[in-house]
Design an enzyme around this catalytic site. Structure first.
Site, PDB file in Angstrom:
ATOM      1  N   GLY A  46       0.837  -1.197   0.000  1.00 54.15           N
ATOM      2  CA  GLY A  46       0.000   0.000   0.000  1.00 54.15           C
ATOM      3  C   GLY A  46       0.868   1.242   0.000  1.00 54.15           C
ATOM      4  O   GLY A  46       2.062   1.167   0.308  1.00 54.15           O
ATOM      5  N   GLN A  51       2.906   9.919   1.915  1.00 54.62           N
ATOM      6  CA  GLN A  51       4.262   9.353   1.923  1.00 54.62           C
ATOM      7  C   GLN A  51       5.128   9.845   0.771  1.00 54.62           C
ATOM      8  O   GLN A  51       6.348   9.754   0.833  1.00 54.62           O
ATOM      9  CB  GLN A  51       4.195   7.813   1.869  1.00 54.62           C
ATOM     10  CG  GLN A  51       3.607   7.205   3.130  1.00 54.62           C
ATOM     11  CD  GLN A  51       3.487   5.699   2.989  1.00 54.62           C
ATOM     12  OE1 GLN A  51       2.527   5.205   2.417  1.00 54.62           O
ATOM     13  NE2 GLN A  51       4.462   4.961   3.494  1.00 54.62           N
ATOM     14  N   CYS A  91       6.239  -0.466   7.322  1.00 52.81           N
ATOM     15  CA  CYS A  91       5.864   0.747   6.589  1.00 52.81           C
ATOM     16  C   CYS A  91       7.035   1.179   5.713  1.00 52.81           C
ATOM     17  O   CYS A  91       8.179   1.177   6.164  1.00 52.81           O
ATOM     18  CB  CYS A  91       5.516   1.864   7.565  1.00 52.81           C
ATOM     19  SG  CYS A  91       5.012   3.400   6.767  1.00 52.81           S
TER      20      CYS A  91
HETATM   21  O1  GNR Z   1       4.113  -2.664   2.466  1.00 53.07           O
HETATM   22  C1  GNR Z   1       3.521  -2.535   3.540  1.00 53.07           C
HETATM   23  N1  GNR Z   1       3.268  -3.627   4.294  1.00 53.07           N
HETATM   24  C2  GNR Z   1       2.416  -3.628   5.398  1.00 53.07           C
HETATM   25  C3  GNR Z   1       2.441  -4.734   6.214  1.00 53.07           C
HETATM   26  C4  GNR Z   1       1.607  -4.799   7.317  1.00 53.07           C
HETATM   27  C5  GNR Z   1       0.752  -3.765   7.600  1.00 53.07           C
HETATM   28  C6  GNR Z   1       0.729  -2.644   6.784  1.00 53.07           C
HETATM   29  C7  GNR Z   1       1.550  -2.576   5.689  1.00 53.07           C
HETATM   30  S1  GNR Z   1       1.488  -1.197   4.661  1.00 53.07           S
HETATM   31  C8  GNR Z   1       3.115  -1.195   4.001  1.00 53.07           C
HETATM   32  C9  GNR Z   1       3.257  -0.125   2.921  1.00 53.07           C
HETATM   33  C10 GNR Z   1       3.102   1.220   3.563  1.00 53.07           C
HETATM   34  O2  GNR Z   1       3.925   1.741   4.245  1.00 53.07           O
HETATM   35  N2  GNR Z   1       1.972   1.829   3.372  1.00 53.07           N
HETATM   36  O3  GNR Z   1       1.735   3.015   3.949  1.00 53.07           O
HETATM   37 NI    NI Z   2       2.953   3.046   5.750  1.00 51.53          NI
END
Ligand code: GNR
Ligand code: NI
Length: 172
Positions: A46, A51, A91
């Site tokens: 995501g 970001q 994240c």
């Molecule tokens: O890639 C992502 N993996 C993830 C794993 C567990 C819970 C949330 C995420 S979101 C993250 C990508 C991201 O930072 N999105 O804001």
């Molecule tokens: Ni994130």
């Protein structure tokens, strides 16, 4: 296609609150494309516009193994939430850090798609967690803020060290 720079915690711009998209114009379509390119390039599930330093309420998500099931959420609102789930989160703005966070287990989200059509989506499990994680970004919140002060301090120290090492490598 453009890969955008992802802001890294504790960058204070990650704490800005994003404003709703008023009109789905070409600029927003381009942003959605660049954000999905950036998410796929970074192997994330995501990405929120916050970001990539765009303070507008746009999210891209793809939780599929095959990386070909893009979900676009513009101006998302959680309209129903129930249960609790604890999930190990990471994240792209906090590289190398993973920790358990409690969220709602199921959510119903109402949003606009990339054409500006409104739709409702029922989500559970990792999709539900990811939607809540991304909406938090739009509201200026990073998952580490659910952790203890002690852990947050350690994370900031670790990331500053990582950043210094990167800066140093550039000089060499
Ligand atoms: O890639 C992502 N993996 C993830 C794993 C567990 C819970 C949330 C995420 S979101 C993250 C990508 C991201 O930072 N999105 O804001
Ligand atoms: Ni994130």
């Amino acid at each position: 296609m453009s890969i955008l720079n992802i802001l890294q915690y504790p960058d204070e711009r990650l704490h800005d609150s994003a404003k709703p998209v008023a009109k789905i114009e070409d600029r927003i379509q381009k942003l959605v494309e660049d954000m999905s390119d950036t998410m796929y390039a970074a192997s994330g599930i995501g990405l929120a516009a916050t970001q990539v330093n765009v303070q507008e309420r746009v999210i891209v998500i793809d939780i599929s193994e095959s990386r070909d099931d893009l979900l676009v959420l513009i101006n998302p609102e959680i309209i129903l939430k129930e249960g609790t789930i604890i999930f190990e989160e990471g994240c792209l703005s906090v590289p190398g850090v993973f920790d358990r966070v409690e969220r709602f287990e199921r959510v119903k989200v109402r949003a606009l798609d990339k054409l500006g059509e409104e739709f409702d989506l029922d989500a559970e499990g990792i999709l539900s967690v990811c939607i809540q994680h991304e909406i938090d970004h739009l509201d200026g919140k990073v998952f580490v803020e659910y952790l203890s002060r002690l852990k947050q301090g350690r994370i900031i120290k670790k990331l500053k060290k990582q950043q210094q090492n990167l800066d140093y490598q550039e000089v060499l």
